[in-house]
Design an enzyme around this catalytic site. Structure first.
Site, PDB file in Angstrom:
ATOM      1  N   LYS A  29      26.616  34.764   9.824  1.00  0.00           N
ATOM      2  CA  LYS A  29      26.044  33.620  10.542  1.00  0.00           C
ATOM      3  C   LYS A  29      24.583  33.892  10.911  1.00  0.00           C
ATOM      4  CE  LYS A  29      30.540  32.188  12.378  1.00  0.00           C
ATOM      5  NZ  LYS A  29      31.470  32.035  13.506  1.00  0.00           N
ATOM      6  N   GLN A  57      31.842  34.280  19.517  1.00  0.00           N
ATOM      7  CA  GLN A  57      32.817  34.521  18.456  1.00  0.00           C
ATOM      8  C   GLN A  57      34.202  34.785  19.064  1.00  0.00           C
ATOM      9  OE1 GLN A  57      32.176  34.086  15.248  1.00  0.00           O
ATOM     10  NE2 GLN A  57      34.171  34.719  14.489  1.00  0.00           N
ATOM     11  N   ASP A  80      30.036  25.190  18.156  1.00  0.00           N
ATOM     12  CA  ASP A  80      31.366  25.369  17.576  1.00  0.00           C
ATOM     13  C   ASP A  80      32.234  24.127  17.775  1.00  0.00           C
ATOM     14  OD1 ASP A  80      32.045  27.730  16.211  1.00  0.00           O
ATOM     15  OD2 ASP A  80      31.950  28.894  18.069  1.00  0.00           O
TER      16      ASP A  80
HETATM   17  N1  GUN Z   1      36.788  32.747  14.996  1.00  0.00           N
HETATM   18  C1  GUN Z   1      37.284  32.279  13.830  1.00  0.00           C
HETATM   19  N2  GUN Z   1      36.622  31.168  13.445  1.00  0.00           N
HETATM   20  C2  GUN Z   1      35.678  30.947  14.381  1.00  0.00           C
HETATM   21  C3  GUN Z   1      34.678  29.949  14.519  1.00  0.00           C
HETATM   22  O1  GUN Z   1      34.514  29.016  13.715  1.00  0.00           O
HETATM   23  N3  GUN Z   1      33.892  30.074  15.616  1.00  0.00           N
HETATM   24  C4  GUN Z   1      34.050  31.056  16.524  1.00  0.00           C
HETATM   25  N4  GUN Z   1      33.238  31.075  17.581  1.00  0.00           N
HETATM   26  N5  GUN Z   1      34.973  31.990  16.436  1.00  0.00           N
HETATM   27  C5  GUN Z   1      35.778  31.935  15.356  1.00  0.00           C
END
Ligand code: GUN
Length: 296
Positions: free
Chosen positions: A53, A97, A120
């Protein structure tokens, strides 16, 4: 054999478009979007996602900051860091995350993020807006699935979409997004999950089957209708001693087993996963534009 949906190609297209948009925004606002990505602990899968990311942001000109904390960070410490970024005008997106270590309350942490910066789309304010069909920040993985369908001219309107999995990150939001009476959606949606006595009863009916259950190679050919579109959201590590790392990544769908029965199918890796990152970039730019427009 099915058309293999090329997530790598579509993600690259989306990123190229967003990079151009950032050039335009830089001139219009004399600043660029900023995203902070927060990781707590040392989960190797999470670290790998977060690194991709951060890298993708930098490639297209988003100001990207990575904050990594020890698993022992307290809830109050984490909340005060989020508060700092909520108040920092240089940051338009805040991503924490998941999963978080057990002593941290995920819902409290998510709710502490300014909904305008919730790239998100996990904050209950944004979830609510999604359910009632208002424009909002959409969770990145479901948003990426809609984008893939769109770019392959697969119109879900009137089709029967069956979602396997009911997570807050994928299953529930993708079902709600596809249900909306909107272009690119307007599907008849069924959600099924691990408590079903026989999942095949549901999956066999799908014109578009979305597998988001977190079980490696779970969907087999006998669970899929001839000609179905199969979208695989799974990212599972399975042991493989023939690889250098000792593992390989597979989806929730047994690709080799299903590829001849489907009309379209996403591979893993190289499918939905790359779109998650691309749509995070898109959300960061959307948040930037919204926040900057509210200032005038
Ligand atoms: N853990 C697994 N997928 C995601 C996501 O799309 N965003 C976040 N913040 N954590 C995750």
């Amino acid at each position: 054999m099915a058309v293999i949906i090329d997530g790598k190609k579509v993600a690259a297209q989306v990123k190229a478009e967003l990079k151009e948009k950032i050039e335009f925004l830089k001139i219009k606002y004399n600043k660029v979007p900023g995203l902070v990505t927060i990781l707590v602990g040392n989960n190797p899968a999470s670290l790998s996602y977060v690194n991709s990311k951060v890298k993708a942001c930098r490639e297209i000109g988003i100001n990207s900051v990575f904050e990594k904390f020890d698993a022992a960070i307290t809830q109050d410490e984490l909340l005060s860091i989020i508060k700092k970024y909520n108040n920092d005008e240089n940051f338009h997106g805040i991503l924490v995350q998941l999963p978080l270590p057990e002593h941290l309350k995920e819902d409290v942490v998510i709710e502490s993020i300014n909904p305008l910066k919730d790239v998100d789309g996990f904050h209950p304010y944004n979830v609510g807006n999604l359910v009632i069909g208002k424009d909002t920040l959409y969770p990145c993985t479901p948003y990426g699935i809609l984008e893939l369908l769109f770019r392959y001219s697969i119109n879900p309107s009137g089709k029967h979409v069956v979602v396997v999995g009911r997570s807050n990150i994928v299953g529930k939001p993708i079902a709600n997004m596809l249900l909306q009476k909107k272009d690119g959606a307007n599907a008849v949606v069924t959600i099924c999950h691990s408590a079903a006595k026989d999942l095949t009863i549901y999956t066999k009916q799908a014109d578009i089957l979305i597998a988001a259950i977190g079980k490696p190679l779970f969907i087999k050919e006998d669970m899929v209708k001839e000609g179905a579109v199969v979208i695989d959201v799974g990212i599972n590590r399975i042991e493989d001693n023939t690889t250098e790392k000792g593992y390989r990544i597979v989806g929730d769908v047994d690709f080799e087993n299903v590829v001849n029965k489907a009309s379209f199918i996403t591979p893993v890796p190289g499918g939905v996963g790359l779109m998650t990152v691309a749509m995070l970039l898109k959300n960061t730019i959307t948040a930037f534009e919204k926040i900057e427009s509210l200032k005038n």
